[in-house]
Design a protein around this motif. Structure first.
Motif, short mmCIF file in Angstrom:
data_model
loop_
_atom_site.label_atom_id
_atom_site.label_comp_id
_atom_site.label_asym_id
_atom_site.label_seq_id
_atom_site.Cartn_x
_atom_site.Cartn_y
_atom_site.Cartn_z
N SER A 209 0.80 -1.31 0.04
CA SER A 209 -0.02 -0.07 -0.04
C SER A 209 1.02 1.28 -0.07
CB SER A 209 -0.80 0.11 1.08
OG SER A 209 -0.35 0.19 2.29
N GLN B 276 2.06 1.81 -3.49
CA GLN B 276 1.01 1.99 -4.73
C GLN B 276 0.23 3.21 -4.14
OE1 GLN B 276 -1.55 -1.51 -4.24
NE2 GLN B 276 -0.22 -2.72 -5.58
N ALA B 277 0.40 3.95 -3.22
CA ALA B 277 -0.12 5.20 -2.94
C ALA B 277 0.19 6.21 -4.00
CB ALA B 277 0.49 5.77 -1.42
N LYS B 278 -0.86 7.14 -4.12
CA LYS B 278 -0.76 8.29 -5.14
C LYS B 278 0.36 9.16 -4.94
CE LYS B 278 -5.70 8.65 -5.94
NZ LYS B 278 -6.85 9.49 -5.84
N GLN B 279 0.98 9.24 -3.68
CA GLN B 279 1.87 10.24 -3.42
C GLN B 279 3.05 9.29 -3.60
OE1 GLN B 279 1.86 13.62 -3.13
NE2 GLN B 279 4.00 13.92 -2.69
#
Length: 271
Positions: free
Chosen positions: A142, A145-148
């Motif tokens: 996670s 794969q986070a946007k940031q």
């Protein structure tokens, strides 16, 4: 009047009692015990051994479900590095237990500018790699794969932790580490190379060689990772293939001192 002597054992007892109550005032009172630790109270650099043996176990106490989540997040925003280190461990422990712990807080703590905070978090996660590999891999996935995008410090911490998963989970850990191949930041590439070497020494040498070969044929190629990945004794079992990889990297990106050293070590090995 002599200064009060810092006692980790007494602090542990006080903090455990306060954590069971979950009352913020009781927790504040227990944490006052850190004032007797001069370096902690001065927000000065802390010894790595003290972080590992004192702060990490205390952080695990704060993961008790009775401790308010808001309290931990306030600790995570503290100006004291030692307090943030405690929060990092507590929030990570909750996340691995399946409790709600905002991933953004943990990613921020993994990128903390102070070594103590990152050391505490990395020490705890490496310990839990063997105990809760599924939860650990899910959490680290996670993060990736986070946007940031992950900061270099957080990416390096993650790559340090992944090779500690048990053998049955090593292939999953390797795939997650390989996701950093397109990260061109030098410190991340070096950490990727170190992670690949550790996976190779744990029995995934064929998989690591296959990855390194495929990355040359289909860029992006993390060129700086190769010299670190091909260090140590494991490439000697694959001497010709390892030398061919080094040659391909040198032909495409030029040579460097680490690449020359890796080549010299392999060429000095008797067949």
């Amino acid at each position: 009047m002599p200064a009060e002597k810092f006692s980790p054992a007494e602090l542990r007892i006080d903090l455990k009692s306060a954590a069971r109550l979950g009352d913020p005032e009781a927790l504040d009172w227990a944490l006052e015990g850190f004032r007797a630790w001069p370096a902690f109270a001065a927000n000065a650099p802390l010894d790595e051994a003290d972080v590992q043996t004192i702060l990490v176990p205390l952080g695990e106490i704060l993961a008790m479900p009775t401790v308010p989540q808001d309290y931990l997040q306030e600790m995570a925003a503290s100006s004291w590095a030692g307090i943030r280190a405690l929060a990092a461990v507590a929030l990570a422990a909750r996340a691995l237990q399946g409790n709600a712990a905002p991933g953004a807080w943990l990613r921020r703590l993994a990128a903390d500018p102070r070594d103590e905070v990152r050391t505490a978090l990395e020490t705890f996660l490496r310990k839990k790699a063997a105990e809760a590999p599924d939860a650990l891999l899910a959490m680290l996935t996670s993060w990736k794969q986070a946007k940031q995008p992950l900061s270099p410090r957080a990416a390096v911490l993650m790559l340090h932790v992944l090779p500690d998963v048990p053998e049955a989970y090593a292939s999953r850990g390797l795939r997650l580490a390989a996701a950093f191949r397109d990260d061109s930041r030098p410190e991340v590439q070096r950490a990727l190379g170190d992670a690949l070497r550790r996976f190779a020494t744990q029995g995934l040498d064929e998989e690591v060689l296959a990855l390194l070969t495929s990355w040359i044929e289909a860029p992006p190629t993390p060129a700086e990772a190769y010299a670190r990945a091909l260090r140590g004794s494991w490439p000697r079992r694959h001497r010709d293939r390892a030398l061919a990889l080094l040659t391909a990297i040198e032909n495409r990106f030029g040579t460097s001192r680490p690449l020359r050293r890796a080549r010299q070590a392999l060429e000095a090995t008797e067949e």
